[in-house]
Design a protein around this motif. Structure first.
Motif, PDB file in Angstrom:
ATOM      1  N   SER A  85       0.830  -1.209   0.000  1.00  0.00           N
ATOM      2  CA  SER A  85       0.000   0.000   0.000  1.00  0.00           C
ATOM      3  C   SER A  85       0.861   1.255   0.000  1.00  0.00           C
ATOM      4  O   SER A  85       0.631   2.188  -0.777  1.00  0.00           O
ATOM      5  N   GLY A  86       1.869   1.292   0.882  1.00  0.00           N
ATOM      6  CA  GLY A  86       2.738   2.464   0.966  1.00  0.00           C
ATOM      7  C   GLY A  86       3.490   2.705  -0.322  1.00  0.00           C
ATOM      8  O   GLY A  86       3.581   3.847  -0.806  1.00  0.00           O
ATOM      9  N   SER A 208      -5.084   7.041   9.539  1.00  0.00           N
ATOM     10  CA  SER A 208      -4.386   5.776   9.297  1.00  0.00           C
ATOM     11  C   SER A 208      -3.902   5.152  10.599  1.00  0.00           C
ATOM     12  O   SER A 208      -3.983   3.926  10.789  1.00  0.00           O
ATOM     13  N   LEU A 233       0.688   3.359   5.813  1.00  0.00           N
ATOM     14  CA  LEU A 233       0.093   4.529   5.162  1.00  0.00           C
ATOM     15  C   LEU A 233       0.242   5.767   6.044  1.00  0.00           C
ATOM     16  O   LEU A 233       0.419   6.882   5.535  1.00  0.00           O
ATOM     17  N   LEU A 274      -4.154   7.935  -0.859  1.00  0.00           N
ATOM     18  CA  LEU A 274      -4.473   7.665   0.545  1.00  0.00           C
ATOM     19  C   LEU A 274      -5.972   7.435   0.734  1.00  0.00           C
ATOM     20  O   LEU A 274      -6.382   6.590   1.536  1.00  0.00           O
ATOM     21  N   THR A 277      -6.610   3.783  -0.535  1.00  0.00           N
ATOM     22  CA  THR A 277      -6.008   2.718   0.273  1.00  0.00           C
ATOM     23  C   THR A 277      -6.494   2.710   1.721  1.00  0.00           C
ATOM     24  O   THR A 277      -6.386   1.682   2.401  1.00  0.00           O
ATOM     25  N   THR A 278      -7.048   3.830   2.201  1.00  0.00           N
ATOM     26  CA  THR A 278      -7.620   3.854   3.552  1.00  0.00           C
ATOM     27  C   THR A 278      -9.132   3.659   3.519  1.00  0.00           C
ATOM     28  O   THR A 278      -9.779   3.708   4.571  1.00  0.00           O
TER      29      THR A 278
END
Length: 361
Positions: A85-86, A208, A233, A274, A277-278
Protein backbone atom coordinates in the motif's frame (compact mmCIF):
# COMPACT_ATOMS: atom_id res chain seq x y z
CA UNK A 1 4.45 5.46 16.33
CA UNK A 2 8.25 5.96 16.31
CA UNK A 3 8.32 5.29 12.55
CA UNK A 4 5.68 7.96 11.99
CA UNK A 5 7.66 10.55 13.98
CA UNK A 6 10.90 9.63 12.18
CA UNK A 7 9.25 9.88 8.75
CA UNK A 8 7.77 13.30 9.55
CA UNK A 9 11.03 14.62 11.01
CA UNK A 10 13.21 13.39 8.16
CA UNK A 11 10.73 14.61 5.55
CA UNK A 12 10.74 18.05 7.20
CA UNK A 13 14.54 18.27 7.46
CA UNK A 14 15.23 17.04 3.94
CA UNK A 15 12.68 19.42 2.45
CA UNK A 16 13.79 22.47 4.39
CA UNK A 17 17.48 21.81 3.60
CA UNK A 18 17.13 20.59 0.00
CA UNK A 19 14.80 23.34 -1.23
CA UNK A 20 17.43 26.15 -1.02
CA UNK A 21 19.70 24.03 -3.22
CA UNK A 22 16.89 23.78 -5.79
CA UNK A 23 16.31 27.54 -5.60
CA UNK A 24 19.96 28.21 -6.46
CA UNK A 25 20.16 25.50 -9.13
CA UNK A 26 16.91 26.42 -10.86
CA UNK A 27 17.71 30.14 -10.71
CA UNK A 28 21.08 29.47 -12.32
CA UNK A 29 19.40 27.46 -15.09
CA UNK A 30 16.74 30.13 -15.60
CA UNK A 31 13.87 27.83 -14.60
CA UNK A 32 11.56 30.72 -13.71
CA UNK A 33 7.77 30.71 -13.55
CA UNK A 34 5.84 32.24 -16.41
CA UNK A 35 2.72 34.18 -15.33
CA UNK A 36 -0.42 34.17 -17.47
CA UNK A 37 -1.27 37.63 -18.82
CA UNK A 38 -4.94 37.39 -17.85
CA UNK A 39 -4.09 36.71 -14.19
CA UNK A 40 -4.24 39.31 -11.39
CA UNK A 41 -1.97 42.25 -12.19
CA UNK A 42 -0.09 41.92 -8.89
CA UNK A 43 1.14 38.46 -9.90
CA UNK A 44 3.27 39.80 -12.74
CA UNK A 45 6.00 40.67 -10.23
CA UNK A 46 6.38 36.94 -9.52
CA UNK A 47 7.56 36.23 -13.04
CA UNK A 48 10.93 34.48 -12.98
CA UNK A 49 10.55 32.94 -9.50
CA UNK A 50 12.05 29.43 -9.63
CA UNK A 51 9.47 26.70 -10.16
CA UNK A 52 9.40 22.86 -10.11
CA UNK A 53 9.95 22.97 -6.34
CA UNK A 54 7.67 19.95 -6.07
CA UNK A 55 10.83 17.92 -6.69
CA UNK A 56 11.80 18.74 -3.11
CA UNK A 57 8.46 17.51 -1.75
CA UNK A 58 8.69 14.21 -3.63
CA UNK A 59 12.33 13.59 -2.68
CA UNK A 60 11.75 14.48 0.98
CA UNK A 61 8.67 12.22 1.18
CA UNK A 62 10.49 9.25 -0.32
CA UNK A 63 13.58 9.79 1.84
CA UNK A 64 11.50 10.23 5.00
CA UNK A 65 9.60 7.02 4.26
CA UNK A 66 12.80 5.14 3.40
CA UNK A 67 14.73 6.28 6.49
CA UNK A 68 11.83 5.36 8.77
CA UNK A 69 11.83 1.83 7.36
CA UNK A 70 15.61 1.56 7.37
CA UNK A 71 15.79 2.43 11.07
CA UNK A 72 12.89 0.11 11.83
CA UNK A 73 14.64 -2.67 9.93
CA UNK A 74 17.86 -2.08 11.87
CA UNK A 75 16.05 -2.13 15.22
CA UNK A 76 13.54 -4.92 14.59
CA UNK A 77 13.98 -8.63 14.08
CA UNK A 78 10.90 -8.82 11.82
CA UNK A 79 12.45 -6.53 9.22
CA UNK A 80 9.63 -3.97 9.00
CA UNK A 81 9.95 -3.49 5.24
CA UNK A 82 7.81 -1.26 3.03
CA UNK A 83 4.25 -2.41 2.33
CA UNK A 84 2.43 -2.77 -0.96
CA UNK A 85 0.00 0.00 0.00
CA UNK A 86 2.74 2.46 0.97
CA UNK A 87 4.79 1.79 -2.14
CA UNK A 88 1.78 2.13 -4.44
CA UNK A 89 0.83 5.53 -3.00
CA UNK A 90 4.43 6.73 -3.39
CA UNK A 91 4.60 5.42 -6.96
CA UNK A 92 1.33 7.17 -7.78
CA UNK A 93 2.60 10.47 -6.39
CA UNK A 94 5.97 10.09 -8.15
CA UNK A 95 4.35 9.16 -11.47
CA UNK A 96 2.07 12.20 -11.40
CA UNK A 97 5.02 14.30 -10.26
CA UNK A 98 6.87 13.18 -13.39
CA UNK A 99 3.93 14.27 -15.57
CA UNK A 100 3.95 17.62 -13.77
CA UNK A 101 7.72 17.94 -14.14
CA UNK A 102 7.47 17.49 -17.92
CA UNK A 103 4.73 20.12 -17.99
CA UNK A 104 6.83 22.57 -15.93
CA UNK A 105 9.98 21.87 -17.95
CA UNK A 106 8.26 22.66 -21.24
CA UNK A 107 6.94 25.91 -19.75
CA UNK A 108 10.33 27.16 -18.61
CA UNK A 109 12.17 25.99 -21.72
CA UNK A 110 9.71 27.60 -24.10
CA UNK A 111 9.10 30.56 -21.76
CA UNK A 112 5.34 30.35 -21.88
CA UNK A 113 2.57 29.60 -19.40
CA UNK A 114 1.43 26.50 -21.32
CA UNK A 115 3.38 23.26 -21.00
CA UNK A 116 1.96 19.90 -22.05
CA UNK A 117 -1.23 20.21 -24.05
CA UNK A 118 -4.44 18.97 -22.43
CA UNK A 119 -4.38 15.66 -24.27
CA UNK A 120 -0.80 14.82 -23.32
CA UNK A 121 -1.42 15.75 -19.70
CA UNK A 122 -4.58 13.64 -19.49
CA UNK A 123 -2.86 10.70 -21.15
CA UNK A 124 -0.02 10.92 -18.63
CA UNK A 125 -2.49 10.97 -15.76
CA UNK A 126 -4.41 8.10 -17.36
CA UNK A 127 -1.35 5.84 -17.63
CA UNK A 128 -0.31 6.47 -14.03
CA UNK A 129 -3.85 6.11 -12.65
CA UNK A 130 -4.62 2.89 -14.54
CA UNK A 131 -1.34 1.32 -13.41
CA UNK A 132 -2.14 2.28 -9.80
CA UNK A 133 -5.71 0.94 -9.99
CA UNK A 134 -4.71 -2.41 -11.48
CA UNK A 135 -1.86 -2.95 -9.01
CA UNK A 136 -3.94 -1.78 -6.04
CA UNK A 137 -6.33 -4.73 -6.30
CA UNK A 138 -3.40 -7.17 -6.33
CA UNK A 139 -1.04 -8.13 -3.49
CA UNK A 140 -3.63 -9.59 -1.09
CA UNK A 141 -2.29 -10.30 2.40
CA UNK A 142 -3.03 -13.31 4.62
CA UNK A 143 -6.44 -11.84 5.44
CA UNK A 144 -7.28 -11.54 1.75
CA UNK A 145 -7.07 -7.73 1.83
CA UNK A 146 -5.61 -5.85 -1.13
CA UNK A 147 -4.37 -2.23 -0.93
CA UNK A 148 -7.65 -1.11 -2.54
CA UNK A 149 -11.22 -2.35 -2.50
CA UNK A 150 -13.54 -2.40 -5.51
CA UNK A 151 -16.32 -1.11 -3.23
CA UNK A 152 -17.03 2.59 -2.89
CA UNK A 153 -16.04 3.68 0.62
CA UNK A 154 -16.99 6.37 3.11
CA UNK A 155 -15.14 5.36 6.28
CA UNK A 156 -15.56 1.68 5.51
CA UNK A 157 -16.58 -0.13 2.34
CA UNK A 158 -20.19 0.42 1.29
CA UNK A 159 -21.32 -3.13 0.56
CA UNK A 160 -24.21 -1.95 -1.61
CA UNK A 161 -21.88 -0.25 -4.13
CA UNK A 162 -19.37 -2.67 -5.65
CA UNK A 163 -17.63 -1.86 -8.93
CA UNK A 164 -16.70 -4.38 -11.61
CA UNK A 165 -12.95 -4.19 -12.17
CA UNK A 166 -13.14 -2.10 -15.40
CA UNK A 167 -15.47 0.37 -13.67
CA UNK A 168 -13.17 0.48 -10.63
CA UNK A 169 -10.21 1.34 -12.88
CA UNK A 170 -12.25 4.14 -14.48
CA UNK A 171 -13.33 5.34 -11.04
CA UNK A 172 -9.71 5.48 -9.88
CA UNK A 173 -8.72 7.46 -12.96
CA UNK A 174 -11.49 10.01 -12.42
CA UNK A 175 -10.63 10.25 -8.72
CA UNK A 176 -6.91 10.72 -9.32
CA UNK A 177 -7.42 13.20 -12.16
CA UNK A 178 -9.90 15.16 -10.05
CA UNK A 179 -7.65 15.42 -6.97
CA UNK A 180 -4.48 16.22 -8.90
CA UNK A 181 -6.25 18.95 -10.88
CA UNK A 182 -7.97 20.27 -7.75
CA UNK A 183 -4.63 20.80 -5.99
CA UNK A 184 -3.25 22.26 -9.22
CA UNK A 185 -6.07 24.84 -9.34
CA UNK A 186 -5.47 25.74 -5.69
CA UNK A 187 -1.76 26.37 -6.31
CA UNK A 188 -2.18 29.98 -7.34
CA UNK A 189 -1.06 31.90 -4.25
CA UNK A 190 2.17 31.66 -2.27
CA UNK A 191 1.94 28.69 0.09
CA UNK A 192 -1.82 28.17 -0.31
CA UNK A 193 -1.72 24.64 -1.75
CA UNK A 194 1.27 23.56 0.33
CA UNK A 195 -0.28 24.68 3.60
CA UNK A 196 -3.67 23.15 2.84
CA UNK A 197 -2.10 19.89 1.66
CA UNK A 198 -0.03 19.58 4.84
CA UNK A 199 -3.28 19.77 6.86
CA UNK A 200 -5.02 17.14 4.73
CA UNK A 201 -2.01 14.81 4.87
CA UNK A 202 -1.67 15.38 8.61
CA UNK A 203 -5.32 14.38 8.96
CA UNK A 204 -4.55 11.15 7.13
CA UNK A 205 -1.75 10.45 9.60
CA UNK A 206 -4.37 10.46 12.38
CA UNK A 207 -6.91 8.42 10.39
CA UNK A 208 -4.39 5.78 9.30
CA UNK A 209 -2.94 5.46 12.80
CA UNK A 210 -6.44 5.12 14.20
CA UNK A 211 -7.22 2.39 11.67
CA UNK A 212 -4.02 0.56 12.63
CA UNK A 213 -5.07 0.57 16.29
CA UNK A 214 -8.42 -0.95 15.32
CA UNK A 215 -7.36 -3.38 12.62
CA UNK A 216 -9.78 -6.24 11.98
CA UNK A 217 -7.24 -8.85 13.03
CA UNK A 218 -7.39 -7.49 16.57
CA UNK A 219 -10.91 -6.06 17.04
CA UNK A 220 -14.27 -7.75 16.42
CA UNK A 221 -16.58 -6.46 13.71
CA UNK A 222 -18.21 -4.03 13.09
CA UNK A 223 -15.84 -1.63 14.89
CA UNK A 224 -12.65 -2.63 13.07
CA UNK A 225 -11.25 -1.42 9.74
CA UNK A 226 -10.56 -3.58 6.68
CA UNK A 227 -7.42 -1.73 5.58
CA UNK A 228 -4.38 -3.65 4.41
CA UNK A 229 -1.46 -1.56 5.70
CA UNK A 230 -2.82 1.34 7.78
CA UNK A 231 0.31 1.91 9.86
CA UNK A 232 2.53 2.11 6.79
CA UNK A 233 0.09 4.53 5.16
CA UNK A 234 0.44 6.69 8.28
CA UNK A 235 4.22 6.67 7.71
CA UNK A 236 3.73 7.80 4.08
CA UNK A 237 1.32 10.56 5.13
CA UNK A 238 3.67 11.68 7.91
CA UNK A 239 6.66 11.88 5.57
CA UNK A 240 4.59 13.90 3.07
CA UNK A 241 3.29 16.19 5.83
CA UNK A 242 6.82 16.95 6.98
CA UNK A 243 7.93 17.50 3.39
CA UNK A 244 5.09 19.98 2.76
CA UNK A 245 5.83 21.95 5.93
CA UNK A 246 9.54 22.10 5.11
CA UNK A 247 8.79 23.29 1.59
CA UNK A 248 6.32 25.83 2.95
CA UNK A 249 9.20 27.52 4.79
CA UNK A 250 10.48 28.69 1.39
CA UNK A 251 7.14 28.76 -0.46
CA UNK A 252 5.21 30.98 1.97
CA UNK A 253 4.64 34.58 0.92
CA UNK A 254 6.75 36.05 -0.51
CA UNK A 255 7.63 32.75 -2.18
CA UNK A 256 11.26 32.02 -3.02
CA UNK A 257 10.17 29.03 -5.11
CA UNK A 258 6.93 27.58 -6.51
CA UNK A 259 5.99 23.90 -6.38
CA UNK A 260 4.72 23.99 -9.97
CA UNK A 261 2.71 21.16 -11.50
CA UNK A 262 5.46 18.84 -10.26
CA UNK A 263 4.29 19.44 -6.71
CA UNK A 264 0.57 20.02 -7.19
CA UNK A 265 -0.03 16.89 -9.26
CA UNK A 266 2.02 14.72 -6.89
CA UNK A 267 0.20 16.09 -3.82
CA UNK A 268 -3.13 15.44 -5.50
CA UNK A 269 -1.92 11.91 -6.18
CA UNK A 270 -1.00 11.45 -2.53
CA UNK A 271 -4.47 12.53 -1.38
CA UNK A 272 -6.21 10.34 -3.97
CA UNK A 273 -3.98 7.36 -3.21
CA UNK A 274 -4.47 7.67 0.54
CA UNK A 275 -8.24 7.98 0.12
CA UNK A 276 -8.36 4.75 -1.92
CA UNK A 277 -6.01 2.72 0.27
CA UNK A 278 -7.62 3.85 3.55
CA UNK A 279 -11.14 3.24 2.16
CA UNK A 280 -12.20 6.88 2.62
CA UNK A 281 -12.93 8.14 -0.90
CA UNK A 282 -16.14 9.93 0.11
CA UNK A 283 -14.78 11.22 3.42
CA UNK A 284 -11.83 12.73 1.53
CA UNK A 285 -14.23 15.13 -0.17
CA UNK A 286 -14.88 16.67 3.25
CA UNK A 287 -11.27 16.53 4.47
CA UNK A 288 -9.99 18.17 1.29
CA UNK A 289 -12.99 20.48 1.04
CA UNK A 290 -10.91 23.54 0.14
CA UNK A 291 -9.48 21.80 -2.92
CA UNK A 292 -12.97 20.62 -3.90
CA UNK A 293 -14.37 24.17 -3.69
CA UNK A 294 -11.49 25.53 -5.79
CA UNK A 295 -12.08 22.95 -8.52
CA UNK A 296 -15.87 23.39 -8.45
CA UNK A 297 -15.42 27.17 -8.79
CA UNK A 298 -13.58 26.62 -12.07
CA UNK A 299 -16.20 24.19 -13.39
CA UNK A 300 -19.08 26.50 -12.42
CA UNK A 301 -17.35 29.56 -13.89
CA UNK A 302 -16.90 27.80 -17.24
CA UNK A 303 -20.46 26.43 -17.25
CA UNK A 304 -22.03 29.80 -16.41
CA UNK A 305 -19.90 31.68 -18.94
CA UNK A 306 -20.67 29.25 -21.76
CA UNK A 307 -24.40 29.38 -21.09
CA UNK A 308 -24.85 33.09 -20.29
CA UNK A 309 -21.63 34.73 -21.56
CA UNK A 310 -21.27 36.23 -18.08
CA UNK A 311 -18.86 35.44 -15.27
CA UNK A 312 -20.16 34.31 -11.89
CA UNK A 313 -16.83 35.15 -10.18
CA UNK A 314 -14.43 37.95 -11.01
CA UNK A 315 -11.90 35.23 -11.78
CA UNK A 316 -11.57 31.50 -11.16
CA UNK A 317 -10.18 29.62 -9.31
CA UNK A 318 -12.04 31.04 -6.33
CA UNK A 319 -9.05 32.59 -4.54
CA UNK A 320 -8.51 35.04 -7.40
CA UNK A 321 -12.08 36.30 -6.95
CA UNK A 322 -11.17 37.65 -3.51
CA UNK A 323 -7.89 39.12 -4.75
CA UNK A 324 -9.75 41.11 -7.39
CA UNK A 325 -12.26 42.14 -4.72
CA UNK A 326 -9.43 43.94 -2.94
CA UNK A 327 -8.23 41.38 -0.38
CA UNK A 328 -4.48 41.27 0.20
CA UNK A 329 -2.87 38.03 -0.99
CA UNK A 330 -1.78 37.07 2.52
CA UNK A 331 -5.32 37.66 3.81
CA UNK A 332 -6.74 35.28 1.21
CA UNK A 333 -4.08 32.67 2.02
CA UNK A 334 -4.59 32.74 5.79
CA UNK A 335 -8.37 32.66 5.56
CA UNK A 336 -8.28 29.80 3.07
CA UNK A 337 -5.88 27.93 5.37
CA UNK A 338 -8.45 28.39 8.13
CA UNK A 339 -11.13 26.94 5.84
CA UNK A 340 -8.84 24.00 5.08
CA UNK A 341 -8.29 23.42 8.80
CA UNK A 342 -12.05 23.52 9.46
CA UNK A 343 -12.64 20.95 6.71
CA UNK A 344 -9.97 18.66 8.18
CA UNK A 345 -11.39 18.93 11.69
CA UNK A 346 -14.91 18.30 10.40
CA UNK A 347 -13.66 15.26 8.49
CA UNK A 348 -11.98 13.88 11.61
CA UNK A 349 -15.19 14.48 13.53
CA UNK A 350 -17.17 12.49 10.97
CA UNK A 351 -14.59 9.70 11.11
CA UNK A 352 -14.78 9.54 14.91
CA UNK A 353 -18.58 9.76 15.01
CA UNK A 354 -18.84 6.85 12.58
CA UNK A 355 -16.55 4.83 14.84
CA UNK A 356 -18.73 5.62 17.87
CA UNK A 357 -21.82 4.61 15.91
CA UNK A 358 -20.17 1.33 14.88
CA UNK A 359 -19.19 0.51 18.47
CA UNK A 360 -22.63 1.48 19.72
CA UNK A 361 -24.25 -0.67 17.05
Amino acid sequence: MISILIAASVGLLVSIMFTPYLIRAFSKQGFGQEIREEGPEGHQSKRGTPTMGGVSIIVATVVGYGVAHLLRWAASADGGGPSASGMLVLLLASGLGLVGFLDDFIKVRRQRNLGLNKTSKLVGQLVVAVAFAILAIQFADQRGLSPASTNLSYVRDLAVIAFPIPVFVLFCYLLIAAWSNAVNFTDGLDGLAGGAASMVLGTYVVISFWQARLACAETPQPACYDVRDPLDLAVVAAAATGACIGFLWWNAAPAKIFMGDTGSLSLGGLIAGLSVTTRTELLAIVIGGLFVVEMVSVVVQIAVFRSTRRRLFRMAPFHHHFELAGWAETTVIIRFWLLAAICCMFGLGLFYSEQLAAVGG
